[in-house]
Design a protein around this motif. Structure first.
Motif, PDB file in Angstrom:
ATOM      1  N   GLU A 100      -7.733   5.967  12.108  1.00  0.00           N
ATOM      2  CA  GLU A 100      -7.355   7.296  12.617  1.00  0.00           C
ATOM      3  C   GLU A 100      -6.528   7.189  13.898  1.00  0.00           C
ATOM      4  O   GLU A 100      -5.680   8.026  14.167  1.00  0.00           O
ATOM      5  CB  GLU A 100      -8.592   8.153  12.927  1.00  0.00           C
ATOM      6  CG  GLU A 100      -9.360   8.613  11.720  1.00  0.00           C
ATOM      7  CD  GLU A 100     -10.478   7.669  11.375  1.00  0.00           C
ATOM      8  OE1 GLU A 100     -10.384   6.467  11.729  1.00  0.00           O
ATOM      9  OE2 GLU A 100     -11.447   8.123  10.746  1.00  0.00           O
TER      10      GLU A 100
ATOM     11  N   SER B 118      -2.895   7.415  13.431  1.00  0.00           N
ATOM     12  CA  SER B 118      -2.280   8.608  12.829  1.00  0.00           C
ATOM     13  C   SER B 118      -1.880   9.641  13.874  1.00  0.00           C
ATOM     14  O   SER B 118      -1.137  10.575  13.561  1.00  0.00           O
ATOM     15  CB  SER B 118      -3.225   9.232  11.793  1.00  0.00           C
ATOM     16  OG  SER B 118      -4.389   9.690  12.429  1.00  0.00           O
TER      17      SER B 118
ATOM     18  N   GLU C 127      -1.415  12.710  16.211  1.00  0.00           N
ATOM     19  CA  GLU C 127      -1.638  14.145  15.961  1.00  0.00           C
ATOM     20  C   GLU C 127      -1.553  14.482  14.470  1.00  0.00           C
ATOM     21  O   GLU C 127      -2.084  15.476  14.012  1.00  0.00           O
ATOM     22  CB  GLU C 127      -0.580  14.985  16.704  1.00  0.00           C
ATOM     23  CG  GLU C 127      -0.611  14.840  18.215  1.00  0.00           C
ATOM     24  CD  GLU C 127      -1.867  15.440  18.815  1.00  0.00           C
ATOM     25  OE1 GLU C 127      -2.149  16.621  18.537  1.00  0.00           O
ATOM     26  OE2 GLU C 127      -2.591  14.719  19.543  1.00  0.00           O
ATOM     27  N   LYS C 128      -0.864  13.604  13.713  1.00  0.00           N
ATOM     28  CA  LYS C 128      -0.682  13.892  12.281  1.00  0.00           C
ATOM     29  C   LYS C 128      -2.010  13.969  11.537  1.00  0.00           C
ATOM     30  O   LYS C 128      -2.147  14.670  10.558  1.00  0.00           O
ATOM     31  CB  LYS C 128       0.144  12.780  11.624  1.00  0.00           C
ATOM     32  CG  LYS C 128       1.637  12.897  11.864  1.00  0.00           C
ATOM     33  CD  LYS C 128       2.400  11.658  11.406  1.00  0.00           C
ATOM     34  CE  LYS C 128       2.136  11.269   9.963  1.00  0.00           C
ATOM     35  NZ  LYS C 128       2.930  10.104   9.525  1.00  0.00           N
ATOM     36  N   GLY C 129      -2.987  13.192  12.002  1.00  0.00           N
ATOM     37  CA  GLY C 129      -4.311  13.223  11.390  1.00  0.00           C
ATOM     38  C   GLY C 129      -4.447  12.319  10.179  1.00  0.00           C
ATOM     39  O   GLY C 129      -5.549  12.025   9.741  1.00  0.00           O
ATOM     40  N   SER C 130      -3.330  11.888   9.590  1.00  0.00           N
ATOM     41  CA  SER C 130      -3.422  10.914   8.497  1.00  0.00           C
ATOM     42  C   SER C 130      -2.134  10.090   8.474  1.00  0.00           C
ATOM     43  O   SER C 130      -1.134  10.459   9.107  1.00  0.00           O
ATOM     44  CB  SER C 130      -3.628  11.616   7.144  1.00  0.00           C
ATOM     45  OG  SER C 130      -2.479  12.351   6.837  1.00  0.00           O
TER      46      SER C 130
ATOM     47  N   ASN D 186      -7.225   6.358   8.066  1.00  0.00           N
ATOM     48  CA  ASN D 186      -6.068   7.257   8.094  1.00  0.00           C
ATOM     49  C   ASN D 186      -5.439   7.400   6.710  1.00  0.00           C
ATOM     50  O   ASN D 186      -4.643   8.299   6.474  1.00  0.00           O
ATOM     51  CB  ASN D 186      -5.022   6.764   9.108  1.00  0.00           C
ATOM     52  CG  ASN D 186      -4.665   5.307   8.914  1.00  0.00           C
ATOM     53  OD1 ASN D 186      -5.488   4.514   8.461  1.00  0.00           O
ATOM     54  ND2 ASN D 186      -3.447   4.941   9.227  1.00  0.00           N
TER      55      ASN D 186
ATOM     56  N   ASN E 187     -11.182   7.073  18.491  1.00  0.00           N
ATOM     57  CA  ASN E 187     -10.649   8.377  18.872  1.00  0.00           C
ATOM     58  C   ASN E 187     -11.565   9.065  19.878  1.00  0.00           C
ATOM     59  O   ASN E 187     -11.199  10.066  20.463  1.00  0.00           O
ATOM     60  CB  ASN E 187     -10.477   9.267  17.633  1.00  0.00           C
ATOM     61  CG  ASN E 187      -9.118   9.042  17.004  1.00  0.00           C
ATOM     62  OD1 ASN E 187      -8.290   8.317  17.563  1.00  0.00           O
ATOM     63  ND2 ASN E 187      -8.883   9.658  15.851  1.00  0.00           N
TER      64      ASN E 187
ATOM     65  N   SER F 290     -18.113  15.895  19.127  1.00  0.00           N
ATOM     66  CA  SER F 290     -17.246  16.901  18.493  1.00  0.00           C
ATOM     67  C   SER F 290     -18.077  18.094  18.015  1.00  0.00           C
ATOM     68  O   SER F 290     -17.551  19.172  17.766  1.00  0.00           O
ATOM     69  CB  SER F 290     -16.473  16.279  17.324  1.00  0.00           C
ATOM     70  OG  SER F 290     -17.362  15.910  16.294  1.00  0.00           O
TER      71      SER F 290
END
Ligand code: GTP
Length: 235
Positions: free
Chosen positions: A16, A19, A21-24, A56, A161, A171
């Protein structure tokens, strides 16, 4: 000459983290930023081995309803994609890199051979271990622990992360409390799960410290090898 606390490290990068901000997938700016810091760490003279996750692209537990072994094999292939991406980004900075895979795919990379891996490190090459340990049911955290022991790494730098180990999932719980230090025994007793228990137990038995920190500040890799206390140290 900069004082280094650790001269040979195993850097574990979560999939992750690549990746951004794209998230993947792989975000070019993010991988470049991480590799700039790995480059600087390498320049300090630190011997660096890397294990990268594959989350990711795919994680074993994404395969709901799938055969677990097949899902884990897909995850191992995801780590190969990330390893080749890291190899390319590091080599473009002039660092010699060797990728070794736990499952043979000789047209793409060297097979994992422990003695060759150590030789590469001695020659100041970065070695990236792909495919985890090549065994389903084991995470890349556990692969990082296993490889760290095999190459006599002084510490595992766990770049995540999240910026450390908390008493509950930060989170989900805004009041979660971060540990500066925690023993593996206490970590296991509390049933924490940021690092899987197989990896934690292995590191406990083999006395390998783990430094868990976030890559929100990419300089954290350099700070960690210099011995600055960032994130959480598990001992
Ligand atoms: P030394 O023996 O220390 O010189 O290490 P070296 O890695 O430079 O030598 P070697 O001849 O083993 O490898 C030369 C290049 O071929 C390196 O880029 C290796 O990563 C690569 N290489 C070696 N074995 C394999 C393999 O089985 N498959 C693939 N795809 N590449 C390999």
């Amino acid at each position: 000459m900069t004082e280094l606390k650790y001269k040979r490290i195993l850097l574990k990068i979560s999939g992750e983290a690549l990746s951004g901000e794209k998230g993947s997938g792989i975000d070019t700016d993010t991988i470049n930023e991480i590799c700039d810091r790995i480059y600087k760490t390498h320049e300090l003279g630190v011997e660096i081995a890397i294990v990268v996750g594959g989350g990711n692209f795919w994680r074993g537990r994404s395969g709901v309803g799938m055969d677990r072994t097949t899902a884990d094999h897909m995850g191992m292939l995801a780590t190969v994609i990330n390893s080749l991406g890291l190899q390319d980004a590091l080599e473009s900075r002039g660092i010699p890199v060797r990728v070794q895979t736990a499952i043979e795919m000789k047209q793409i990379a060297e097979p994992y051979v422990r003695r060759k891996a150590v030789r590469h490190l001695e020659k100041k090459r970065i070695v990236i271990f792909a495919c985890g340990m090549g065994n389903p049911y084991f995470s890349t955290d556990t692969a990082a622990a296993q490889r760290a022991a095999e190459i006599n790494a002084e510490a595992i730098l766990m770049a995540k992360n999240v910026d450390g180990i908390y008493d509950s999932d930060p989170s989900k719980n805004p009041n979660a409390i971060k540990f500066d230090k925690i023993s593996y025994q206490e970590y296991l007793n509390k049933g924490l799960s940021a690092i899987d228990s197989t990896a934690a137990s292995f590191c406990k038995d083999n006395s390998i410290p783990m430094l868990v920190f976030g890559l929100d500040n990419p300089d954290n890799i350099i700070r960690a090898v210099k011995g600055e206390e960032i994130g959480t140290t598990i001992y």
